[in-house]
Design an enzyme around this catalytic site. Structure first.
Site, short mmCIF file in Angstrom:
data_model
loop_
_atom_site.label_atom_id
_atom_site.label_comp_id
_atom_site.label_asym_id
_atom_site.label_seq_id
_atom_site.Cartn_x
_atom_site.Cartn_y
_atom_site.Cartn_z
CB SER A 113 -0.96 -0.03 1.18
OG SER A 113 -1.84 1.06 1.11
CG HIS A 114 0.46 3.63 3.45
ND1 HIS A 114 -0.41 2.59 3.67
CD2 HIS A 114 1.09 3.85 4.61
CE1 HIS A 114 -0.30 2.20 4.93
NE2 HIS A 114 0.60 2.95 5.52
CG ASP A 277 -2.88 4.11 -1.19
OD1 ASP A 277 -3.64 3.98 -2.16
OD2 ASP A 277 -2.82 3.28 -0.26
CG ASP A 279 -3.13 -0.31 -2.13
OD1 ASP A 279 -2.94 0.83 -1.66
OD2 ASP A 279 -3.83 -1.16 -1.56
CG ASP A 281 -6.31 1.09 -0.59
OD1 ASP A 281 -5.39 1.93 -0.58
OD2 ASP A 281 -6.28 0.04 0.08
NE ARG A 282 -3.79 4.33 3.18
CZ ARG A 282 -3.18 4.48 4.34
NH1 ARG A 282 -2.70 5.67 4.67
NH2 ARG A 282 -3.04 3.48 5.16
CB THR A 344 -8.05 0.49 12.59
OG1 THR A 344 -8.26 1.67 13.36
CG2 THR A 344 -7.13 0.80 11.43
CE LYS A 376 -7.41 2.22 2.67
NZ LYS A 376 -7.25 0.96 3.42
C1 VG1 Z 1 -3.40 1.88 8.39
C2 VG1 Z 1 -4.57 2.79 8.62
C3 VG1 Z 1 -5.86 2.00 8.51
C4 VG1 Z 1 -5.92 1.32 7.13
C5 VG1 Z 1 -4.67 0.47 6.94
C6 VG1 Z 1 -4.61 -0.13 5.56
O1 VG1 Z 1 -3.38 0.87 9.37
O2 VG1 Z 1 -4.48 3.42 9.88
O3 VG1 Z 1 -6.95 2.87 8.71
O4 VG1 Z 1 -7.05 0.51 7.04
O5 VG1 Z 1 -3.51 1.27 7.12
O6 VG1 Z 1 -4.59 0.85 4.58
P1 VG1 Z 1 -2.48 0.94 10.68
O7 VG1 Z 1 -2.70 -0.36 11.38
O8 VG1 Z 1 -1.07 1.16 10.20
O9 VG1 Z 1 -2.95 2.12 11.45
V1 VG1 Z 1 -3.80 0.57 3.10
O10 VG1 Z 1 -4.15 1.82 2.09
O11 VG1 Z 1 -2.18 0.61 3.70
O12 VG1 Z 1 -4.22 -0.92 2.64
CO CO Z 2 -3.61 1.47 0.25
#
Ligand code: VG1
Ligand code: CO
Length: 543
Positions: A113-114, A277, A279, A281-282, A344, A376
């Site tokens: 992801s990010h 982001d 992937d 989804d953000r 979360t 998302k």
């Molecule tokens: C983070 C965010 C959470 C989100 C998750 C996956 O998790 O806070 O809200 O669902 O990333 O997002 P954490 O446990 O680091 O707080 V993604 O776009 O990285 O799949």
């Molecule tokens: Co993501």
């Protein structure tokens, strides 16, 4: 097709986190590591034989090698049909959509992801189930259990499959369909939104910039905004996905998407700015000189859902994750529809969406979505905002002001302390947990703690409970202070502290959130003994 059974030792050191297994690339490159995880995962899918699976990733470093390994293992494990994105690419929401449209048993998304990408950065494997949503906690637990027991895995012996062009091929009895990663997703967007109205907006004087941060949304955004909706070329910035995302951090927030934020706060600001982001989804939403917090964004989208054809009939309900501000609750109450608070991670929204209890859901971490998929969806949120801007013909700032005048403003900020030692993270949470009984009822700077607890969620659909989902302090005036340890980091621990305060006074709606929230921030730092335990005087990232 010749297959091999490879003897291996189980050595996954921990259970996968908030969204899949995320590790440094070097960890995934260890012999048998990826294979162990994939075999453990396949063992958890009932009746795998002959089934369809969707496979693709955000294009980051190691995507190409990993995908070839997974193709060989899928064939050796008896899968019937594999749908793979051209060049191994798919955004997370696109995979969610395809799983649903093609009645696949699930999908594997190669992404962290990010998190940054490259040989010394992060890689990840995420599994989404039959409904298109992230695997449940129980599923993830079973994969972890298998990974500690397996002694061997199955893999086909073959040369690499060509993923450069759309094609129909096969590996043994498994057919492989290489498809355009964008087409089905863009068609879904066309069904949800009024593309004629949006293209009138985008081909006029209205100007937007979408920053893809060199990650997966580039091709999707270019196809949707520039090709289908006729926005001028150059609307999409950094639109070519790179294996290392250009060395950047593909996290759409004011710190990591700074060039876009700077543009939006400059004299040359276009009307609307957005970013996604790694992937896809953000989403981050900006207007001229204004940043919309993700919590507010969910509330505004819900309040204005009537501007979007697919939701014109109204929303069934709204869900938000616990740390997300209560702005969406206020909208749900004014609409007379139910609202839900989940832990979360998107997986918790899945049951509510499947049961038809909610239509929109969102998280403070730049995630917004609806019942159109089970993830998302960054570009969906951007199109939803464009629909509101097209319908109202108002600038983003005015939309926000009107919203706050009606519902009050939920001042909100998250402070992250990244890469603190894992034990320190644990110690901070233990320190807080130990104080919970005495915190209840206490007064701090004129406000009283009404509830102090460790959030437990009971799923209203299947009754399963999830414990230790974050320490929360709820005050009698509606303010909140929340502490969690991130489940997506790959080194040490990240402490997240969330602050929220409601303001109804129409004269006090345009203040600096960090100033408004100062008392809560200082209280949080003190209670968690952050400076004493971490030596940090300030957070790494403030959003
Ligand atoms: C983070 C965010 C959470 C989100 C998750 C996956 O998790 O806070 O809200 O669902 O990333 O997002 P954490 O446990 O680091 O707080 V993604 O776009 O990285 O799949
Ligand atoms: Co993501």
């Amino acid at each position: 097709m010749e297959t091999r059974t490879v003897a291996t030792n189980p050595f996954l050191d921990q259970r996968a986190g908030t969204s899949g297994l995320r590790k440094k690339v070097s960890v995934f490159q260890q012999p048998h590591y990826l294979e162990n995880y994939i075999q453990s995962l396949f063992l958890c899918i009932p009746d795998l034989a002959g089934k369809t699976l969707v496979l693709g990733g955000d294009g980051r470093y190691f995507n190409r090698q990993a995908i070839q390994t997974i193709i060989r293992m899928a064939a050796a494990n008896g899968l019937g049909h594999l749908i793979v994105g051209r060049q191994g690419l798919f955004s997370t929401p696109a995979v969610s959509n395809l799983i649903r449209q093609r009645s696949a048993v699930g999908g594997i998304i190669l992404t962290a992801s990010h998190n940054p990408a490259g040989p010394h950065q992060d890689f990840g494997v995420k599994y989404n189930g039959r409904n298109g949503g992230p695997a449940t906690e129980q599923f993830t637990d079973s994969v972890w259990a298998n990974s500690r027991e397996i002694k061997e895995y199955q893999i086909a012996i073959s040369s690499d499959i060509d993923l450069e062009h759309e094609s129909h091929t096969a590996l043994g009895d498994m057919s492989i369909e290489v498809i355009d990663p964008v087409h089905d997703y863009a068609s879904l967007m066309e069904r949800l939104f009024d593309f004629d109205a949006l293209s009138r907006l985008l081909s006029g004087t209205f100007r937007m910039r979408f920053d893809a941060l060199h990650a997966i949304t580039g091709p999707y955004a270019t196809d949707i905004f520039e090709k289908r909706l006729g926005a001028p070329e150059g609307t999409v910035l950094n639109g070519t996905p790179l294996q290392d995302f250009g060395g950047g951090h593909p996290d759409p927030n004011l710190v990591y998407a700074k060039p876009l934020a700077d543009l939006m706060f400059s004299a040359q600001s276009p009307d609307f700015g957005a970013a996604s982001d790694g992937d896809g989804d953000r989403n981050m939403i900006l207007g001229q000189g204004i940043f919309v917090t993700p919590s507010d964004s969910l509330a505004v989208l819900a309040a204005n859902a009537g501007c979007i054809p697919a939701y014109a009939a109204g929303l069934k309900g709204i869900a938000r994750s616990m740390p997300t501000s209560q702005a969406a609750d206020a909208v749900a109450e004014s609409l007379g529809i139910p609202h839900f608070e989940t832990p979360t991670g998107w997986k918790f929204f899945g049951n509510l969406l499947d049961a038809g209890k909610i239509t929109f859901c969102g998280e403070e971490s730049f995630g917004t979505g609806s019942d159109h998929v089970r993830e998302k969806d960054g570009l969906w949120a951007v199109l939803a905002w464009l629909s509101i801007l097209e319908h109202t013909r108002l600038p983003v700032r005015d939309i926000m002001l009107q919203h706050w005048q009606r519902h009050g403003r939920h001042y909100y900020s998250r402070h992250d302390y990244e890469e603190i030692p894992a034990e320190t993270g644990q110690e901070i949470m233990d320190t807080l947990r130990a104080q919970l009984p005495v915190l209840q009822g206490q007064q701090f700077a004129g406000r009283q703690v009404h509830i102090a607890d460790d959030f437990t969620y009971t799923d209203p659909v299947d009754g399963t409970t999830s414990q230790h989902q974050g320490i929360r302090l709820l005050f009698t005036d509606g303010a909140r202070l929340v502490f969690r340890i991130s489940g997506t980091g790959t080194s040490g621990a990240t402490l997240r502290v969330y602050h929220e305060q409601h303001e109804k006074d129409p004269e006090r709606l345009q203040r600096d959130p960090q100033r408004v929230l100062r008392d809560l921030v200082m209280l949080g730092r003190g209670l968690a003994r952050i400076e004493a335990l971490t030596g940090r005087k300030a957070p790494t990232v403030i959003t």
